[in-house]
Design a protein around this motif. Structure first.
Motif, short mmCIF file in Angstrom:
data_model
loop_
_atom_site.label_atom_id
_atom_site.label_comp_id
_atom_site.label_asym_id
_atom_site.label_seq_id
_atom_site.Cartn_x
_atom_site.Cartn_y
_atom_site.Cartn_z
N THR A 1 3.61 44.47 -65.33
CA THR A 1 3.73 43.31 -64.45
C THR A 1 4.82 42.37 -64.94
OG1 THR A 1 1.39 43.43 -63.86
CG2 THR A 1 2.49 41.34 -63.46
N LEU B 1 8.25 41.36 -63.05
CA LEU B 1 8.61 39.97 -62.78
C LEU B 1 10.04 39.69 -63.25
CD1 LEU B 1 5.31 38.18 -63.83
CD2 LEU B 1 6.24 38.30 -61.51
N ARG C 1 15.28 36.57 -58.93
CA ARG C 1 14.53 35.32 -58.77
C ARG C 1 14.75 34.65 -57.42
NH1 ARG C 1 12.02 31.26 -61.14
NH2 ARG C 1 12.92 29.21 -61.12
N MET D 1 0.35 43.15 -58.12
CA MET D 1 1.09 41.89 -58.13
C MET D 1 0.95 41.15 -56.80
SD MET D 1 4.50 43.09 -60.20
CE MET D 1 5.31 41.48 -60.16
N LEU E 1 1.66 37.19 -56.76
CA LEU E 1 2.89 37.04 -57.55
C LEU E 1 4.14 37.41 -56.76
CD1 LEU E 1 1.60 38.68 -60.86
CD2 LEU E 1 1.86 36.24 -60.38
N LEU F 1 9.62 37.04 -55.36
CA LEU F 1 8.65 36.35 -56.19
C LEU F 1 8.11 35.14 -55.42
CD1 LEU F 1 10.59 36.26 -59.59
CD2 LEU F 1 8.70 37.78 -58.97
N GLY G 1 4.64 33.68 -58.89
CA GLY G 1 5.40 34.76 -59.52
C GLY G 1 6.55 34.23 -60.36
N LYS G 2 7.21 33.20 -59.85
CA LYS G 2 8.32 32.59 -60.62
C LYS G 2 7.80 31.91 -61.88
CE LYS G 2 11.42 31.99 -56.70
NZ LYS G 2 12.11 31.05 -55.79
N LYS H 1 5.05 32.79 -63.55
CA LYS H 1 4.67 33.87 -64.47
C LYS H 1 5.91 34.58 -65.02
CE LYS H 1 0.21 33.38 -64.03
NZ LYS H 1 -0.62 32.91 -65.13
N ARG H 2 6.98 34.61 -64.24
CA ARG H 2 8.24 35.21 -64.70
C ARG H 2 8.76 34.42 -65.90
NH1 ARG H 2 13.77 35.15 -64.53
NH2 ARG H 2 14.80 37.09 -63.92
#
Length: 150
Positions: free
Chosen positions: A34, A38, A43, A70, A75, A92, A96-97, A99-100
């Motif tokens: 994951t 990411l 992005r 995801m 995410l 994302l 998600g961003k 968590k990235r």
């Protein structure tokens, strides 16, 4: 490590790194796959789903499971590719961003810790060796030489 083969050292080291990343990711309800996904998804512009597998070195079935998980966790979102209606772009979400950035910080911490414990010269040698091994594999010079065909 003198009597260990090169492939053994590579495999054992990668397994240790993967285990470390998975242990860290578990704290956040994620997996190394994951986190890697990411970091591999653009992005801002998203990434075609067909480009993600090769970029990550993942098989389609594993990638499908990872992306489904995801998506279920909020995410990522999938949208039709406006250029190619048959394709799908992976984007994302806000979560998600976030968590990235966490995944990025984890990778950077690993890199910084390694750099603090190994000299720049040794790291440069390691990178050179890894690059040569990859070139030998990509050029198919290990098992497809003239010697092998006799």
């Amino acid at each position: 490590m003198k009597d260990k083969t090169i492939d053994y050292v590579l495999r054992a080291t990668w397994q240790a790194v993967a285990r470390m990343y998975n242990e860290e990711a578990t704290k956040y309800g994620a997996t190394m796959a994951t986190g890697f996904a990411l970091l591999s998804i653009d992005r801002e512009n998203g990434t075609p789903s067909t480009a993600l597998g090769p970029k990550m070195g993942m098989e389609a079935t594993s990638l499908t499971r990872t992306l489904k998980s995801m998506e279920d966790k909020g995410l990522i979102i999938r949208k039709k590719n406006p250029v190619d209606g048959r394709g799908v772009l992976i984007y994302l979400t806000k979560l998600g961003k976030e968590k990235r950035e966490l995944s990025k910080a984890t990778v950077l911490k690993f890199n910084e810790t390694v750099k603090q414990n190994i000299s720049e010269e040794k790291l440069n040698h390691f990178m050179e060796v890894a690059e040569i091994i990859n070139e030998l594999i990509l050029d198919k010079t290990i098992f497809n030489s003239e010697e092998d065909s006799k």
